[in-house]
Enzyme design. Structure first.
Site, mmCIF file in Angstrom:
data_model
loop_
_atom_site.group_PDB
_atom_site.id
_atom_site.type_symbol
_atom_site.label_atom_id
_atom_site.label_comp_id
_atom_site.label_asym_id
_atom_site.label_seq_id
_atom_site.Cartn_x
_atom_site.Cartn_y
_atom_site.Cartn_z
ATOM 1 N N ASP A 88 0.824 -1.208 0.000
ATOM 2 C CA ASP A 88 0.000 0.000 0.000
ATOM 3 C C ASP A 88 0.859 1.260 0.000
ATOM 4 O O ASP A 88 0.621 2.179 -0.780
ATOM 5 C CB ASP A 88 -0.937 0.000 1.219
ATOM 6 C CG ASP A 88 -1.865 -1.202 1.232
ATOM 7 O OD1 ASP A 88 -2.579 -1.395 0.245
ATOM 8 O OD2 ASP A 88 -1.857 -1.950 2.224
ATOM 9 N N GLU B 236 -9.090 -2.303 4.706
ATOM 10 C CA GLU B 236 -8.646 -1.822 6.016
ATOM 11 C C GLU B 236 -9.617 -0.794 6.579
ATOM 12 O O GLU B 236 -9.892 -0.783 7.781
ATOM 13 C CB GLU B 236 -7.237 -1.226 5.891
ATOM 14 C CG GLU B 236 -6.175 -2.277 5.591
ATOM 15 C CD GLU B 236 -4.848 -1.680 5.163
ATOM 16 O OE1 GLU B 236 -3.836 -2.385 5.274
ATOM 17 O OE2 GLU B 236 -4.832 -0.517 4.704
#
Length: 249
Positions: A33, A143
């Site tokens: 990420d 997330e």
């Protein structure tokens, strides 16, 4: 894929300009990420962007994937070792709580991990202030939905360009952006402690979360776990709660 990259790059540029900032900064963990966000930030502001590597209990040069990435994409970066500040702060907290008789050893591991995340956040903002940059976060859709981030830690950022992208979509972007294979195929981990992995902590795989977010059927057990996580972490996705104005009797 190029259009998606251009869209996200332009969005970052717009938000930075709207804020009157000079550029953008990202904390780099060595994971997929932060690698993708690093690439986007570099594209958005080739000369006014910065990667920040913030190891704890390691040296900056030990963050091999992070260093490899910034060197490959030519991103200006700085490494700041936070081991001493973290250990000093955590030891002081532990000492004072023990003196009070309130120390709970079973809560210390996660509490320490959250302290690390918040220390990194504070450091990122201190550096960003120095340069006049905004802090760009790395949380993805999986997330965000499950609340797998530390409140006012890695969740404390100015911009979150990946917020609507599932983990699989982040992986596709990483491959398109030619992120090193060692990062693309690394087991997801926030590296909060030795051997820690995201999916062990979540209790469900990213593939399953992605399927759920696509609206596909997953097992009842997994669906229940995902919904529990979403409900339990709702406070993380809201501004601090406050009461309605008091109007008297």
């Amino acid at each position: 894929m190029e259009k998606k990259v251009e869209y996200l790059t332009h969005w970052i540029q717009e938000k930075v300009e709207e804020a009157g900032a000079k550029g953008a900064l990202v904390g780099i963990s060595g994971g997929i990420d932060s690698a993708v966000v690093s690439c986007l930030v570099k594209r958005a502001f080739p000369e006014q962007s910065l990667g920040v590597i913030l190891p704890i209990d390691q040296e900056v040069e030990d963050q091999e994937d992070a260093v490899t990435l910034v060197e490959q994409i030519g991103l200006n970066y700085i490494g700041i070792n936070l081991t001493d500040p973290y250990q000093t702060t955590h030891a002081t907290i532990r000492e004072k709580l023990k003196e009070k008789g309130d120390w709970q050893e079973d809560r210390s591991q996660l509490g320490g991990a959250n302290l690390q995340a918040r220390l990194r956040m504070s450091t990122l903002y201190a550096v960003a202030h120095h340069y006049g940059y905004l802090v760009v976060g790395t949380d993805n859709a999986a997330e965000d939905y499950t609340g797998y981030f530390t409140k006012y830690g890695d969740g404390g950022v100015d911009l979150v360009p990946l917020i609507h992208l599932r983990k699989e979509e982040v992986r596709e972007l990483a491959e398109y952006l030619e992120v090193p294979e060692s990062i693309v195929h690394k087991k997801p981990s926030a590296e909060l402690w030795e051997g820690q992995s995201d999916e062990d902590e979540l209790g469900v795989s990213y593939d399953t979360i992605d399927a759920y977010l696509r609206g596909e059927t997953v097992s009842d057990k997994d669906a229940k776990r995902i919904e529990e996580l979403h409900k339990q972490t709702e406070h993380k996705r809201q501004i601090p709660a406050g009461p309605e104005p008091y109007k008297g009797e």
